[in-house]
Design an enzyme around this catalytic site. Structure first.
Site, PDB file in Angstrom:
ATOM      1  N   ASP A 123       0.833  -1.201   0.000  1.00 25.99           N
ATOM      2  CA  ASP A 123       0.000   0.000   0.000  1.00 25.99           C
ATOM      3  C   ASP A 123       0.867   1.249   0.000  1.00 25.99           C
ATOM      4  O   ASP A 123       1.947   1.267   0.586  1.00 25.99           O
ATOM      5  CB  ASP A 123      -0.902  -0.014   1.239  1.00 25.99           C
ATOM      6  CG  ASP A 123      -2.007   1.023   1.164  1.00 25.99           C
ATOM      7  OD1 ASP A 123      -2.333   1.467   0.045  1.00 25.99           O
ATOM      8  OD2 ASP A 123      -2.545   1.390   2.227  1.00 25.99           O
TER       9      ASP A 123
ATOM     10  N   GLY B 292       0.268   5.396  -4.601  1.00 26.18           N
ATOM     11  CA  GLY B 292      -0.290   6.675  -5.027  1.00 26.18           C
ATOM     12  C   GLY B 292       0.197   7.831  -4.168  1.00 26.18           C
ATOM     13  O   GLY B 292       0.550   8.908  -4.675  1.00 26.18           O
TER      14      GLY B 292
ATOM     15  N   TRP C 291       2.919   7.899  -2.424  1.00 29.16           N
ATOM     16  CA  TRP C 291       4.355   8.073  -2.690  1.00 29.16           C
ATOM     17  C   TRP C 291       4.554   8.939  -3.930  1.00 29.16           C
ATOM     18  O   TRP C 291       5.388   9.853  -3.928  1.00 29.16           O
ATOM     19  CB  TRP C 291       5.001   6.707  -2.868  1.00 29.16           C
ATOM     20  CG  TRP C 291       6.485   6.727  -3.035  1.00 29.16           C
ATOM     21  CD1 TRP C 291       7.419   6.658  -2.050  1.00 29.16           C
ATOM     22  CD2 TRP C 291       7.213   6.808  -4.271  1.00 29.16           C
ATOM     23  NE1 TRP C 291       8.692   6.692  -2.577  1.00 29.16           N
ATOM     24  CE2 TRP C 291       8.594   6.788  -3.937  1.00 29.16           C
ATOM     25  CE3 TRP C 291       6.848   6.893  -5.603  1.00 29.16           C
ATOM     26  CZ2 TRP C 291       9.596   6.850  -4.907  1.00 29.16           C
ATOM     27  CZ3 TRP C 291       7.839   6.963  -6.570  1.00 29.16           C
ATOM     28  CH2 TRP C 291       9.191   6.940  -6.223  1.00 29.16           C
TER      29      TRP C 291
ATOM     30  N   HIS D 134       3.418   3.182  -8.974  1.00 27.81           N
ATOM     31  CA  HIS D 134       3.334   1.756  -9.294  1.00 27.81           C
ATOM     32  C   HIS D 134       4.610   1.281  -9.988  1.00 27.81           C
ATOM     33  O   HIS D 134       5.116   0.191  -9.708  1.00 27.81           O
ATOM     34  CB  HIS D 134       2.118   1.485 -10.185  1.00 27.81           C
ATOM     35  CG  HIS D 134       0.812   1.832  -9.542  1.00 27.81           C
ATOM     36  ND1 HIS D 134       0.444   1.355  -8.301  1.00 27.81           N
ATOM     37  CD2 HIS D 134      -0.231   2.611  -9.961  1.00 27.81           C
ATOM     38  CE1 HIS D 134      -0.755   1.822  -7.985  1.00 27.81           C
ATOM     39  NE2 HIS D 134      -1.186   2.585  -8.982  1.00 27.81           N
TER      40      HIS D 134
ATOM     41  N   SER E 168      -6.741  -5.805  -6.293  1.00 30.04           N
ATOM     42  CA  SER E 168      -7.962  -6.366  -5.711  1.00 30.04           C
ATOM     43  C   SER E 168      -9.136  -6.237  -6.678  1.00 30.04           C
ATOM     44  O   SER E 168      -9.081  -5.474  -7.647  1.00 30.04           O
ATOM     45  CB  SER E 168      -8.304  -5.634  -4.407  1.00 30.04           C
ATOM     46  OG  SER E 168      -8.791  -4.328  -4.680  1.00 30.04           O
TER      47      SER E 168
ATOM     48  N   LEU F 188      11.478 -20.486  -3.421  1.00 26.79           N
ATOM     49  CA  LEU F 188      10.324 -19.687  -3.009  1.00 26.79           C
ATOM     50  C   LEU F 188       9.214 -19.735  -4.052  1.00 26.79           C
ATOM     51  O   LEU F 188       9.478 -19.675  -5.258  1.00 26.79           O
ATOM     52  CB  LEU F 188      10.779 -18.241  -2.813  1.00 26.79           C
ATOM     53  CG  LEU F 188       9.701 -17.185  -2.532  1.00 26.79           C
ATOM     54  CD1 LEU F 188       9.191 -17.316  -1.107  1.00 26.79           C
ATOM     55  CD2 LEU F 188      10.244 -15.785  -2.776  1.00 26.79           C
TER      56      LEU F 188
ATOM     57  N   GLU G  46       0.116 -13.188  12.301  1.00 29.03           N
ATOM     58  CA  GLU G  46       0.671 -12.045  13.006  1.00 29.03           C
ATOM     59  C   GLU G  46       0.751 -10.880  12.021  1.00 29.03           C
ATOM     60  O   GLU G  46       1.081 -11.074  10.845  1.00 29.03           O
ATOM     61  CB  GLU G  46       2.071 -12.365  13.535  1.00 29.03           C
ATOM     62  CG  GLU G  46       2.118 -13.494  14.537  1.00 29.03           C
ATOM     63  CD  GLU G  46       1.449 -13.134  15.866  1.00 29.03           C
ATOM     64  OE1 GLU G  46       1.457 -11.933  16.223  1.00 29.03           O
ATOM     65  OE2 GLU G  46       0.917 -14.053  16.527  1.00 29.03           O
TER      66      GLU G  46
END
Length: 249
Positions: A21, A24, A26, A39, A67, A133, A209
């Site tokens: 997040d 924008g 930034w 972005h 999203s 990974l 967490e």
């Protein structure tokens, strides 16, 4: 002693999820006219977080990239984001293979533009044999959508008499959400200082967490990932029990 040397390699979270997040904000701070500048600048953050996770032995990294609600943003921003996604994925395949990283996606894949679908499919196929990974991009994703899709698939089994509703278990739902087969995230990182989950992995983060940082995502670097892991390692994870019970396990 540097940050990576402070990390206990026996207590590495198997799965880290990040809500990226602040792009924008930034861009606005930097005086950019378009949010897309943020972005584009965030690509370095994705690369550093991925490489940091690979270095310390994290098995799964899930990034909340786009999203279902993001489709409601201005069309020019969405179009630019999709073009950026295509070019970025295409350009990162070589580096992913060098780092033994396997790419995957979760979300409503068919909602993405055909060019995005192609580049993602090509990249997933090109990295499928990697054993390090697993980097998962959550694209056109929402936690509610995920639970709804799992419910629909289970209802189909009930309708076909392959499952009785009374036999439905929590494990079955976990087997039908989009992250089936990988552990729930032990650590969720959110940048930009916001305290909300934004419809991300709602089923999977029941006992995760959380690590909230004021850093805007384009400024997030390798050391910031290590700080999040160090914070995680100082916590006692009780899963509803009390400390004394954990000592007996």
């Amino acid at each position: 002693m540097n940050l990576i040397e402070q990390i206990d390699k026996t207590k590495i979270p198997a799965h880290i999820a990040i809500i990226m997040d602040g792009n924008g904000r930034w861009a606005k701070k930097k005086g950019a006219i378009s949010r897309i500048f943020g972005h584009k600048s965030a690509i370095t953050s994705v690369r550093e977080a991925t490489e940091a996770c690979a270095k310390i032995g994290v098995k799964y990294l899930t990034l909340y990239a786009f999203s279902t609600e993001n489709w409601n943003r201005p069309k020019e921003e969405v179009d630019a984001l999709m073009q950026l996604l295509v070019s970025t994925v295409k350009g990162e395949v070589k580096q992913l293979n060098q780092n033994n990283v396997r790419l995957s996606t979760i979300g409503n894949f068919k909602d993405l533009p055909s060019s995005c679908q192609k580049e993602l499919s090509d990249a997933i196929n090109a990295t499928k044999s990697n054993t390090g990974l697993t980097l998962t991009l959550a694209l056109s994703y929402s936690g509610r959508w995920d639970i709804l899709e799992a419910t629909r698939r289970l209802l189909e089994k009930v309708e076909k008499n392959e499952l009785k509703s009374k036999d439905l278990t929590l494990d079955m739902i976990s087997d039908y959400v989009s992250t089936a087969g990988i552990p729930d995230p032990e650590l969720v990182i959110r940048t930009s200082g916001e305290f909300r989950v934004s419809n991300f992995l709602l089923w999977q983060i029941a006992y995760s967490e959380f690590y909230i940082t004021d850093i805007l995502w384009p400024d997030f670097r390798e050391g910031d990932l290590y700080n999040a892991v160090l914070s995680f390692q100082k916590r006692e994870r009780r899963f509803g029990m009390i400390s004394e019970q954990l000592k007996q396990v």
